[in-house]
Scaffold this motif. Structure first.
Motif, PDB file in Angstrom:
ATOM      1  N   HIS A  99      13.327   9.226   0.667  1.00 33.16           N
ATOM      2  CA  HIS A  99      14.222   8.911   1.789  1.00 33.16           C
ATOM      3  C   HIS A  99      14.263   7.262   1.939  1.00 33.16           C
ATOM      4  CE1 HIS A  99      16.390   8.703   5.669  1.00 33.16           C
ATOM      5  NE2 HIS A  99      15.139   8.148   6.021  1.00 33.16           N
ATOM      6  N   ILE A 100      15.586   6.766   1.774  1.00 32.11           N
ATOM      7  CA  ILE A 100      15.611   5.216   2.012  1.00 32.11           C
ATOM      8  C   ILE A 100      15.395   4.802   3.434  1.00 32.11           C
ATOM      9  CG2 ILE A 100      17.193   3.230   1.643  1.00 32.11           C
ATOM     10  CD1 ILE A 100      16.307   4.556  -1.047  1.00 32.11           C
ATOM     11  N   LEU A 101      14.424   3.999   3.670  1.00 32.21           N
ATOM     12  CA  LEU A 101      14.266   3.262   5.026  1.00 32.21           C
ATOM     13  C   LEU A 101      14.948   2.163   5.341  1.00 32.21           C
ATOM     14  CD1 LEU A 101      10.173   3.787   4.777  1.00 32.21           C
ATOM     15  CD2 LEU A 101      11.912   5.371   5.854  1.00 32.21           C
ATOM     16  N   GLY A 102      15.395   1.495   4.385  1.00 35.75           N
ATOM     17  CA  GLY A 102      16.013   0.408   4.867  1.00 35.75           C
ATOM     18  C   GLY A 102      16.184  -0.728   3.625  1.00 35.75           C
ATOM     19  N   GLN A 103      17.113  -1.516   3.589  1.00 34.62           N
ATOM     20  CA  GLN A 103      17.387  -2.523   2.612  1.00 34.62           C
ATOM     21  C   GLN A 103      17.583  -3.846   3.331  1.00 34.62           C
ATOM     22  OE1 GLN A 103      21.745  -2.490   1.704  1.00 34.62           O
ATOM     23  NE2 GLN A 103      21.057  -1.966  -0.490  1.00 34.62           N
ATOM     24  N   ALA A 104      16.974  -4.886   2.575  1.00 31.95           N
ATOM     25  CA  ALA A 104      17.174  -6.150   2.895  1.00 31.95           C
ATOM     26  C   ALA A 104      17.911  -6.870   1.865  1.00 31.95           C
ATOM     27  CB  ALA A 104      15.771  -6.880   2.954  1.00 31.95           C
ATOM     28  N   LEU A 105      18.743  -7.905   2.404  1.00 34.57           N
ATOM     29  CA  LEU A 105      19.730  -8.609   1.518  1.00 34.57           C
ATOM     30  C   LEU A 105      19.397 -10.171   2.001  1.00 34.57           C
ATOM     31  CD1 LEU A 105      22.890  -6.741   2.266  1.00 34.57           C
ATOM     32  CD2 LEU A 105      21.324  -6.117   0.336  1.00 34.57           C
ATOM     33  N   ALA A 106      19.690 -11.067   0.786  1.00 36.03           N
ATOM     34  CA  ALA A 106      19.550 -12.358   1.042  1.00 36.03           C
ATOM     35  C   ALA A 106      20.650 -13.065  -0.106  1.00 36.03           C
ATOM     36  CB  ALA A 106      18.172 -12.991   0.805  1.00 36.03           C
ATOM     37  N   GLU A 107      21.133 -14.104   0.307  1.00 32.86           N
ATOM     38  CA  GLU A 107      22.076 -14.963  -0.155  1.00 32.86           C
ATOM     39  C   GLU A 107      21.487 -16.567  -0.159  1.00 32.86           C
ATOM     40  OE1 GLU A 107      25.935 -15.053   1.530  1.00 32.86           O
ATOM     41  OE2 GLU A 107      26.659 -16.634  -0.129  1.00 32.86           O
ATOM     42  N   THR A 108      21.341 -17.025  -1.358  1.00 31.56           N
ATOM     43  CA  THR A 108      20.816 -18.450  -1.249  1.00 31.56           C
ATOM     44  C   THR A 108      21.272 -19.232  -2.319  1.00 31.56           C
ATOM     45  OG1 THR A 108      18.551 -19.806  -1.160  1.00 31.56           O
ATOM     46  CG2 THR A 108      18.627 -17.850  -2.480  1.00 31.56           C
ATOM     47  N   HIS A 109      21.108 -20.719  -2.236  1.00 33.57           N
ATOM     48  CA  HIS A 109      21.241 -21.543  -3.608  1.00 33.57           C
ATOM     49  C   HIS A 109      20.142 -21.906  -4.122  1.00 33.57           C
ATOM     50  CE1 HIS A 109      25.478 -21.356  -2.215  1.00 33.57           C
ATOM     51  NE2 HIS A 109      25.739 -21.773  -3.447  1.00 33.57           N
ATOM     52  N   ARG A 110      18.971 -21.655  -3.467  1.00 37.32           N
ATOM     53  CA  ARG A 110      17.623 -22.033  -4.199  1.00 37.32           C
ATOM     54  C   ARG A 110      17.468 -21.329  -5.319  1.00 37.32           C
ATOM     55  NH1 ARG A 110      14.637 -26.558  -1.833  1.00 37.32           N
ATOM     56  NH2 ARG A 110      15.771 -26.686   0.217  1.00 37.32           N
ATOM     57  N   PHE A 111      16.981 -21.719  -6.552  1.00 33.03           N
ATOM     58  CA  PHE A 111      16.553 -20.854  -7.732  1.00 33.03           C
ATOM     59  C   PHE A 111      15.479 -19.851  -7.256  1.00 33.03           C
ATOM     60  CE2 PHE A 111      14.924 -19.726 -11.991  1.00 33.03           C
ATOM     61  CZ  PHE A 111      16.152 -19.259 -12.483  1.00 33.03           C
ATOM     62  N   THR A 112      14.443 -20.243  -6.623  1.00 27.87           N
ATOM     63  CA  THR A 112      13.163 -19.470  -6.223  1.00 27.87           C
ATOM     64  C   THR A 112      13.147 -19.235  -4.681  1.00 27.87           C
ATOM     65  OG1 THR A 112      12.216 -20.008  -8.393  1.00 27.87           O
ATOM     66  CG2 THR A 112      10.635 -18.801  -6.397  1.00 27.87           C
ATOM     67  N   PRO A 113      14.046 -18.680  -3.968  1.00 32.30           N
ATOM     68  CA  PRO A 113      14.016 -18.655  -2.729  1.00 32.30           C
ATOM     69  C   PRO A 113      12.853 -18.089  -1.920  1.00 32.30           C
ATOM     70  CG  PRO A 113      15.311 -16.613  -3.550  1.00 32.30           C
ATOM     71  CD  PRO A 113      14.791 -17.613  -4.758  1.00 32.30           C
ATOM     72  N   ASP A 114      12.502 -18.693  -0.793  1.00 33.51           N
ATOM     73  CA  ASP A 114      11.289 -18.107  -0.097  1.00 33.51           C
ATOM     74  C   ASP A 114      12.164 -16.779   0.966  1.00 33.51           C
ATOM     75  OD1 ASP A 114       9.049 -17.751   1.476  1.00 33.51           O
ATOM     76  OD2 ASP A 114       9.025 -19.821   2.384  1.00 33.51           O
ATOM     77  N   THR A 115      12.753 -15.998   0.258  1.00 35.98           N
ATOM     78  CA  THR A 115      13.146 -14.859   0.693  1.00 35.98           C
ATOM     79  C   THR A 115      12.214 -14.127   1.629  1.00 35.98           C
ATOM     80  OG1 THR A 115      14.792 -14.827  -0.955  1.00 35.98           O
ATOM     81  CG2 THR A 115      14.562 -12.819   0.491  1.00 35.98           C
ATOM     82  N   VAL A 116      11.151 -13.754   1.152  1.00 37.29           N
ATOM     83  CA  VAL A 116      10.263 -12.934   2.062  1.00 37.29           C
ATOM     84  C   VAL A 116       9.754 -13.801   3.233  1.00 37.29           C
ATOM     85  CG1 VAL A 116       7.921 -11.940   1.848  1.00 37.29           C
ATOM     86  CG2 VAL A 116       9.266 -11.675  -0.031  1.00 37.29           C
ATOM     87  N   THR A 117       9.443 -14.901   3.200  1.00 40.06           N
ATOM     88  CA  THR A 117       9.286 -15.825   4.343  1.00 40.06           C
ATOM     89  C   THR A 117      10.261 -15.599   5.344  1.00 40.06           C
ATOM     90  OG1 THR A 117       7.698 -17.316   3.228  1.00 40.06           O
ATOM     91  CG2 THR A 117       8.510 -17.858   5.452  1.00 40.06           C
ATOM     92  N   TYR A 118      11.513 -15.889   4.854  1.00 36.73           N
ATOM     93  CA  TYR A 118      12.781 -15.549   5.872  1.00 36.73           C
ATOM     94  C   TYR A 118      12.846 -14.190   6.360  1.00 36.73           C
ATOM     95  CZ  TYR A 118      17.442 -15.853   7.743  1.00 36.73           C
ATOM     96  OH  TYR A 118      18.489 -15.746   8.605  1.00 36.73           O
ATOM     97  N   TRP A 119      12.746 -13.194   5.555  1.00 40.81           N
ATOM     98  CA  TRP A 119      12.836 -11.799   5.851  1.00 40.81           C
ATOM     99  C   TRP A 119      11.755 -11.636   7.147  1.00 40.81           C
ATOM    100  CZ3 TRP A 119      13.442  -9.517   0.154  1.00 40.81           C
ATOM    101  CH2 TRP A 119      14.681  -9.561  -0.067  1.00 40.81           C
TER     102      TRP A 119
END
Length: 158
Positions: A99-119
């Protein structure tokens, strides 16, 4: 069970040098290093919270890769695919039995984004990433020639 989907956008840099673990994805655009860094950051955040480590599922990776490519093509963040399917419907169509519990999306211009910290800083996204029921993950990113990066993380049950 309540399904949660979260939409996030990030433009911060990732520093994951202190995070350990060795899981590599083979990505068509040569981004396996960045995906591994994000996976490690997620694993470390869940470990610190006392949660189980997520299992990378090739089928969910494929779903995430397809969705990242769709986001790149359309140029905007959305949880629906080209056929207006939600992540759980799309996963079921591909043969995912969990069962899919959720989805997280991100858009950035950094090559290695701190996506997890933001999420993790976003309450709704934090709930998806730290859902104690999550056992499976699909993670992918793709980038434009102008440097814009599209991230997709999909969380499911076993």
């Amino acid at each position: 069970m309540q399904r949660r989907t979260v939409l996030s956008a990030a433009a911060i840099g990732l520093v994951a040098s202190s995070i350990t673990g060795a899981l590599r994805w083979s990505m068509p655009n040569g981004s396996s290093h960045e995906v591994t860094q994000v996976y490690r950051a997620l694993a470390e955040a869940r470990r610190r919270a006392g949660l189980t480590r997520l299992i990378q599922r090739p089928l969910l990776d494929t779903l995430a890769q397809n969705h990242a490519a769709y986001l790149q093509k359309t140029g905007h963040l959305t949880h629906l695919d080209a056929s207006e399917n939600t992540p759980d419907r799309h996963a079921a169509r591909l043969g995912y039995t969990g069962h899919i519990l959720g989805q997280a999306l991100a858009e950035t211009h950094r090559f290695t984004p701190d996506t997890v910290t933001y999420w993790l800083a976003d309450t709704a996204t934090h709930e998806v990433l730290m859902d104690h029921r999550a056992r499976d993950i699909g993670l992918a990113m793709t980038s434009d020639t102008d440097g814009k990066i599209w991230w997709v993380a999909i969380f499911g049950t076993a």
